[in-house]
Write a protein that holds these residues in place. Structure first.
Motif, mmCIF file in Angstrom:
data_model
loop_
_atom_site.group_PDB
_atom_site.id
_atom_site.type_symbol
_atom_site.label_atom_id
_atom_site.label_comp_id
_atom_site.label_asym_id
_atom_site.label_seq_id
_atom_site.Cartn_x
_atom_site.Cartn_y
_atom_site.Cartn_z
ATOM 1 N N ARG A 315 0.810 -1.216 0.000
ATOM 2 C CA ARG A 315 0.000 0.000 0.000
ATOM 3 C C ARG A 315 0.850 1.276 0.000
ATOM 4 N N GLY A 316 2.085 1.197 0.485
ATOM 5 C CA GLY A 316 2.926 2.383 0.522
ATOM 6 C C GLY A 316 3.823 2.537 -0.694
ATOM 7 N N LEU A 317 3.656 1.679 -1.707
ATOM 8 C CA LEU A 317 4.522 1.695 -2.882
ATOM 9 C C LEU A 317 3.860 2.471 -4.008
ATOM 10 N N ASP A 318 4.526 3.526 -4.500
ATOM 11 C CA ASP A 318 3.977 4.247 -5.643
ATOM 12 C C ASP A 318 4.970 4.227 -6.793
ATOM 13 N N SER A 319 4.508 4.686 -7.961
ATOM 14 C CA SER A 319 5.302 4.557 -9.178
ATOM 15 C C SER A 319 6.605 5.329 -9.119
ATOM 16 N N GLY A 320 6.665 6.383 -8.303
ATOM 17 C CA GLY A 320 7.894 7.145 -8.197
ATOM 18 C C GLY A 320 9.002 6.396 -7.497
ATOM 19 N N ALA A 321 8.670 5.289 -6.833
ATOM 20 C CA ALA A 321 9.661 4.517 -6.079
ATOM 21 C C ALA A 321 9.959 3.185 -6.743
ATOM 22 N N VAL A 322 9.606 3.057 -8.029
ATOM 23 C CA VAL A 322 9.842 1.816 -8.759
ATOM 24 C C VAL A 322 10.822 2.078 -9.900
ATOM 25 N N ARG A 323 11.869 1.278 -9.942
ATOM 26 C CA ARG A 323 12.876 1.383 -10.990
ATOM 27 C C ARG A 323 12.770 0.171 -11.896
ATOM 28 N N THR A 324 12.756 0.379 -13.209
ATOM 29 C CA THR A 324 12.742 -0.731 -14.159
ATOM 30 C C THR A 324 14.088 -0.790 -14.869
ATOM 31 N N VAL A 325 14.620 -2.001 -14.989
ATOM 32 C CA VAL A 325 15.955 -2.220 -15.543
ATOM 33 C C VAL A 325 15.919 -3.467 -16.414
ATOM 34 N N THR A 326 16.719 -3.478 -17.472
ATOM 35 C CA THR A 326 16.979 -4.698 -18.214
ATOM 36 C C THR A 326 18.345 -5.217 -17.792
ATOM 37 N N MET A 327 18.452 -6.498 -17.493
ATOM 38 C CA MET A 327 19.739 -7.055 -17.096
ATOM 39 C C MET A 327 20.800 -6.674 -18.119
ATOM 40 N N PRO A 328 21.947 -6.134 -17.678
ATOM 41 C CA PRO A 328 23.003 -5.773 -18.628
ATOM 42 C C PRO A 328 23.457 -6.984 -19.439
ATOM 43 N N VAL A 329 23.442 -6.847 -20.768
ATOM 44 C CA VAL A 329 23.846 -7.934 -21.654
ATOM 45 C C VAL A 329 24.705 -7.393 -22.785
ATOM 46 N N VAL A 330 25.439 -8.292 -23.414
ATOM 47 C CA VAL A 330 26.223 -7.996 -24.613
ATOM 48 C C VAL A 330 25.995 -9.132 -25.594
ATOM 49 N N PRO A 331 26.246 -8.890 -26.905
ATOM 50 C CA PRO A 331 26.070 -9.988 -27.873
ATOM 51 C C PRO A 331 26.946 -11.188 -27.501
ATOM 52 N N ALA A 332 26.397 -12.373 -27.681
ATOM 53 C CA ALA A 332 27.173 -13.587 -27.410
ATOM 54 C C ALA A 332 28.324 -13.671 -28.405
ATOM 55 N N PRO A 333 29.528 -13.982 -27.966
ATOM 56 C CA PRO A 333 30.690 -13.978 -28.870
ATOM 57 C C PRO A 333 30.606 -15.011 -29.981
ATOM 58 N N TYR A 334 29.783 -16.051 -29.790
ATOM 59 C CA TYR A 334 29.702 -17.125 -30.775
ATOM 60 C C TYR A 334 28.330 -17.211 -31.442
ATOM 61 N N ASP A 335 27.447 -16.237 -31.178
ATOM 62 C CA ASP A 335 26.128 -16.215 -31.804
ATOM 63 C C ASP A 335 25.584 -14.795 -31.733
ATOM 64 N N ALA A 336 25.620 -14.079 -32.837
ATOM 65 C CA ALA A 336 25.207 -12.674 -32.858
ATOM 66 C C ALA A 336 23.725 -12.493 -32.582
ATOM 67 N N ASN A 337 22.938 -13.573 -32.682
ATOM 68 C CA ASN A 337 21.503 -13.492 -32.424
ATOM 69 C C ASN A 337 21.140 -13.741 -30.972
ATOM 70 N N ARG A 338 22.146 -13.964 -30.130
ATOM 71 C CA ARG A 338 21.911 -14.231 -28.717
ATOM 72 C C ARG A 338 22.740 -13.263 -27.886
ATOM 73 N N VAL A 339 22.442 -13.189 -26.590
ATOM 74 C CA VAL A 339 23.185 -12.306 -25.696
ATOM 75 C C VAL A 339 23.650 -13.099 -24.484
ATOM 76 N N VAL A 340 24.616 -12.530 -23.782
ATOM 77 C CA VAL A 340 25.082 -13.099 -22.520
ATOM 78 C C VAL A 340 25.148 -11.971 -21.501
ATOM 79 N N ALA A 341 25.127 -12.331 -20.228
ATOM 80 C CA ALA A 341 25.208 -11.321 -19.176
ATOM 81 C C ALA A 341 26.494 -10.529 -19.307
ATOM 82 N N ASP A 342 26.383 -9.224 -19.159
ATOM 83 C CA ASP A 342 27.531 -8.330 -19.234
ATOM 84 C C ASP A 342 28.100 -8.176 -17.829
ATOM 85 N N GLU A 343 29.232 -8.817 -17.605
ATOM 86 C CA GLU A 343 29.859 -8.780 -16.280
ATOM 87 C C GLU A 343 31.004 -7.765 -16.245
#
Length: 354
Positions: A315-343
């Motif tokens: 009940r105390g959560l409003d939209s101003g306190a919500v952050r949306t993120v996409t997990m950091p990724v980079v293209p997979a080195p062996y498949d340009a159509n896939r991604v891997v986590a960007d560490e």
């Protein structure tokens, strides 16, 4: 190749009318319909809606071989007779799937009964106190090490290296989806929530549709959606098509689809917050029936009482306190159509949610 929006404004647009909707609080309102369905039918309504929910015993299947639970401050006992609401941090894996086969899902482009897919995956992290949250989208094309998972027929599925993240659901259902998410993130998933194709479409229709603004033309034969750039009021079928669209926008990658999904989630929340469902019990019941009829949860959220308690705790959560993120990724080195986590960026993000 990351995407992030602060304060819940995933599309970059202005918040309408300065309104700050109580994000996710709507869940408690919608799922509480059994309390207001009318004296004569309330008991039947509660039983019906409770029966709608499908559950999976994920904790029982996975046992203790999992990341540790987060340490939270105990909920204060308070005073008076009211039971205090839970306020500890939570991580919830939310999936969108076409797992419930049948004519309705097939008509909407869903599964054919020979398999199941999950193209939408989000980890919803509720901070201690539940007044702020982070929602992390995991691209379905992320290549991961899929761990061995308990199989419904007995035994286990084999470990798979370089597997797409969404293959976990296909081979082992919710249990394997949770185990794979935990292996990827090293974060304990406290709960699991899944919504299917047809149920999502029924929910949007029960809400009277949603309004979204697209920044570019969409022409996607696979999702069956064609929209010119601009504002559109979408019914359930077209809203579902928007959530599935990837080939008709940008570079056709899953990252573009994630942006549309985040925009659609905001539009849904704005729509619910603008309605006064309690003034129309019949409408409230229709919405709640659509929600519960489309849900699969873990056994910790498989009743109206538990879902309502979760909604009320936000009940105390409003939209101003919500952050949306996409997990950091980079293209997979062996498949340009896939991604891997960007560490190390991805690991640092997950660490912040423990």
């Amino acid at each position: 190749m990351t995407g992030e929006a602060e304060g819940g404004d995933d599309t970059g647009g202005a918040r309408p009318g300065g309104r700050r909707p109580r994000l996710l609080r709507a869940a408690g309102i919608v799922l509480g319909c059994a309390l207001v369905a009318g004296a004569a039918g309330a008991g039947w309504a509660y039983r019906h809606l409770n029966h709608n929910i499908t559950s999976v015993d994920i904790s029982g299947a996975l046992g203790d071989d999992r990341p540790a639970r987060g340490v939270t401050t105990p909920t204060p006992s308070g005073t008076g007779s009211a039971t205090p609401l839970p306020s500890g941090a939570l991580n919830i894996l939310v999936l969108g799937s076409d797992s419930r086969s049948g004519a309705e899902n097939a008509e909407l482009g869903g599964g054919d009964g020979e398999g199941a897919r999950s193209d939408t995956a989000m980890v919803v992290h509720l901070d201690e106190g539940r007044t702020s949250a982070t929602v992390v989208s995991i691209p379905r094309d992320t290549l991961v090490t899929r761990p061995a998972c308990p199989a419904e027929s007995g035994g286990t599925t084999p470990v798979a290296y370089g597997a797409m993240f969404n293959s976990a659901y296909a081979v082992g259902g919710p249990v394997c989806a949770v185990k794979t998410a935990e292996a990827l993130t090293d974060v304990r998933m406290d709960h699991y929530v899944e919504i299917d194709f047809s149920g999502f479409a029924r929910l949007v229709d029960a809400l009277g549709g949603v309004t979204v603004t697209t920044d570019e033309d969409i022409d996607d034969d696979r999702s069956r959606l064609r929209l010119e750039a601009g504002e559109h009021h979408l019914d359930g079928e077209r809203a579902l098509a928007l959530a599935r669209t990837r080939h008709g926008i940008g570079d056709g990658s899953d990252l573009g689809r994630i942006g549309l999904q985040q925009q659609l989630v905001k539009a849904l929340l704005d729509r619910v917050s603008s309605m006064d469902l309690f003034t129309d019990p019949a409408e409230l019941y229709e919405v709640a029936d659509a929600v519960t009829g489309s849900l699969t949860t873990d056994t910790g959220l498989d009743s109206l009482g538990e879902l309502v308690e979760l909604g009320r705790s936000l009940r105390g959560l409003d939209s101003g306190a919500v952050r949306t993120v996409t997990m950091p990724v980079v293209p997979a080195p062996y498949d340009a159509n896939r991604v891997v986590a960007d560490e190390p960026e991805a690991g640092e993000l997950w660490e912040s949610l423990k």
